[in-house]
Every structure is written in C-alpha cells, then in structure tokens.
Scaffold this motif. Structure first.
Motif, PDB file in Angstrom:
ATOM      1  N   ALA A  11      -2.350   1.119   4.750  1.00  0.00           N
ATOM      2  CA  ALA A  11      -2.003   0.665   3.276  1.00  0.00           C
ATOM      3  C   ALA A  11      -1.964   2.150   1.833  1.00  0.00           C
ATOM      4  O   ALA A  11      -2.327   2.285   1.570  1.00  0.00           O
ATOM      5  CB  ALA A  11      -1.620  -0.620   3.051  1.00  0.00           C
ATOM      6  N   PRO A  51      -0.288  -5.762   1.258  1.00  0.00           N
ATOM      7  CA  PRO A  51       0.364  -6.904   2.205  1.00  0.00           C
ATOM      8  C   PRO A  51       0.457  -8.216   1.643  1.00  0.00           C
ATOM      9  O   PRO A  51      -0.656  -8.366   1.112  1.00  0.00           O
ATOM     10  CB  PRO A  51      -0.448  -6.491   2.819  1.00  0.00           C
ATOM     11  N   GLU A  76      -2.271   5.434   3.192  1.00  0.00           N
ATOM     12  CA  GLU A  76      -0.797   5.752   3.003  1.00  0.00           C
ATOM     13  C   GLU A  76      -0.652   6.345   1.728  1.00  0.00           C
ATOM     14  O   GLU A  76      -0.227   7.317   1.100  1.00  0.00           O
ATOM     15  CB  GLU A  76      -0.142   5.591   3.667  1.00  0.00           C
ATOM     16  N   THR A 102       6.062  -6.641   1.354  1.00  0.00           N
ATOM     17  CA  THR A 102       4.587  -6.549   0.742  1.00  0.00           C
ATOM     18  C   THR A 102       4.637  -6.894  -0.953  1.00  0.00           C
ATOM     19  O   THR A 102       6.180  -7.029  -1.200  1.00  0.00           O
ATOM     20  CB  THR A 102       4.789  -4.220   0.328  1.00  0.00           C
ATOM     21  N   SER A 130       0.818 -10.550   6.219  1.00  0.00           N
ATOM     22  CA  SER A 130       1.161  -9.403   5.482  1.00  0.00           C
ATOM     23  C   SER A 130       2.162  -9.674   6.117  1.00  0.00           C
ATOM     24  O   SER A 130       3.452  -7.795   6.887  1.00  0.00           O
ATOM     25  CB  SER A 130       0.620  -8.105   6.649  1.00  0.00           C
ATOM     26  N   ASN A 164      -4.868  -3.866   7.679  1.00  0.00           N
ATOM     27  CA  ASN A 164      -4.184  -3.539   6.666  1.00  0.00           C
ATOM     28  C   ASN A 164      -4.289  -3.383   5.867  1.00  0.00           C
ATOM     29  O   ASN A 164      -3.060  -1.588   5.465  1.00  0.00           O
ATOM     30  CB  ASN A 164      -2.865  -4.891   6.992  1.00  0.00           C
ATOM     31  N   CYS A 165      -4.638  -3.898   4.832  1.00  0.00           N
ATOM     32  CA  CYS A 165      -5.614  -3.073   3.361  1.00  0.00           C
ATOM     33  C   CYS A 165      -5.867  -1.527   3.627  1.00  0.00           C
ATOM     34  O   CYS A 165      -5.421  -0.676   2.989  1.00  0.00           O
ATOM     35  CB  CYS A 165      -5.336  -3.693   2.946  1.00  0.00           C
TER      36      CYS A 165
END
Length: 177
Positions: free
Chosen positions: A109, A68, A112, A62, A59, A105-106
């Motif tokens: 993201a 990531p 967000e 970007t 990650s 992490n995905c």
C-alpha cells in the motif's frame, strides 16, 4: 524507526541493526521471503487455528487513514480452547506470520500511495470476560503483543477500541509496554 527514536538518527540506526538481527534470528525474514514468493497466510496451520480461537478479519478494507484495516473481536477469544490447543510457541509463530503479512500489505500500500501506509486496527471488546484478562492469558500473550512496538514501529498507525469495559484502562496499562 526514526520517529520511534524521536529523531535520534544514531539511536534509530542501532534499532534498525537490532531489528535486522532479530528478523533473521526469529525467522521473520524467512516468513517474509515466503510471502513475497506467493505464500499464503491461511496456508499456515497455526494461523488457521488462531483465527478459529480469536475472530478477526485481516486487512479487511481500508481504514480512515488509508491503511489496511484489521478487525479483532477480543471478546470472542476462546481462552480455554486456546490453552488446550495451541502452545505458546505455536501462538507466537502464528502471530509472527500475521505481523509479517500485515507488514507486507502495508509495504504494498505504501508503494502504491507513494507514502508510508500503516495498519489500522479496530478492537471490539464486546463479550470481554475475566477469562480474557486472567494473568496466565496475559503472560502468554505478552511476548507477541510487545513485538509491534519493539520490532515493527512502522506497522501500526492507529488502534481504536469499541465496547471496552471500564476495567479496560487498567488492563491496557498491564499489557501495553
């Protein structure tokens, strides 16, 4: 899952049910719960060992599509040390933890961004040697390498390869399901 099932909702639902069963049986759900409670990928001994054997940045920044970005120096993988220090089960456990961390992490993201965000991977093949593509190496890696397509269809968005030798196309057909 729906896009992986080419729009077939019944097939996608069955795939999701199978994935839920697999996640419980494999321990992936437990790993995810640990990560959500604040667990750290680098607290896992086998993950650290794998990272010393195969240089990668997880990650890291970007990618072009906003996902990531993970950088993996495939040519830097030390296959001989890997066989000497990490069993197939340990490798799969480390890889599963890395997949779960990438998915977490995905997911963050995606929340967000308000849209599905997928992982982007850059594979650097500089230094690739026959030892990296030996049948015993590929056979040991295959179970883990098939997991994203089989159980994490929403995880990987793009994969780019750099410094790939001409032999790459033939080897890719062997390891990619």
């Amino acid at each position: 899952f729906l896009s992986g099932a080419r729009g077939d909702a019944a097939r996608a639902c069955e795939w999701v049910r199978g994935a839920v069963r697999w996640r419980e049986e494999s321990g992936a759900s437990s790993l995810r719960r640990g990560l959500l409670r604040g667990g750290k990928v680098l607290d896992e001994t086998e993950v650290l060992k794998l990272l010393t054997l195969c240089p990668m940045l997880l990650s890291h920044r970007t990618g072009g599509k906003g996902g990531p970005l993970t950088l993996i120096h495939v040519g830097g993988f030390d296959a001989s040390r890997w066989y000497a220090t990490q069993s197939a089960a340990q490798f799969e456990a480390a890889g599963l933890m890395l997949l779960e961390a990438a998915l977490a992490n995905c997911d963050r993201a995606s929340v967000e961004a308000g849209r599905l965000v997928r992982r982007e991977i850059l594979l650097d093949y500089d230094g690739l040697a026959l030892s990296h593509v030996a049948p015993r190496v590929l056979l040991r890696q295959r179970p883990l390498l098939t997991l994203p397509d089989r159980w994490y269809p929403e995880l990987v968005g793009r994969v780019a390869c750099v410094n790939a030798p001409s032999l790459f196309a033939a080897v890719y057909r062997v390891v990619h399901p």
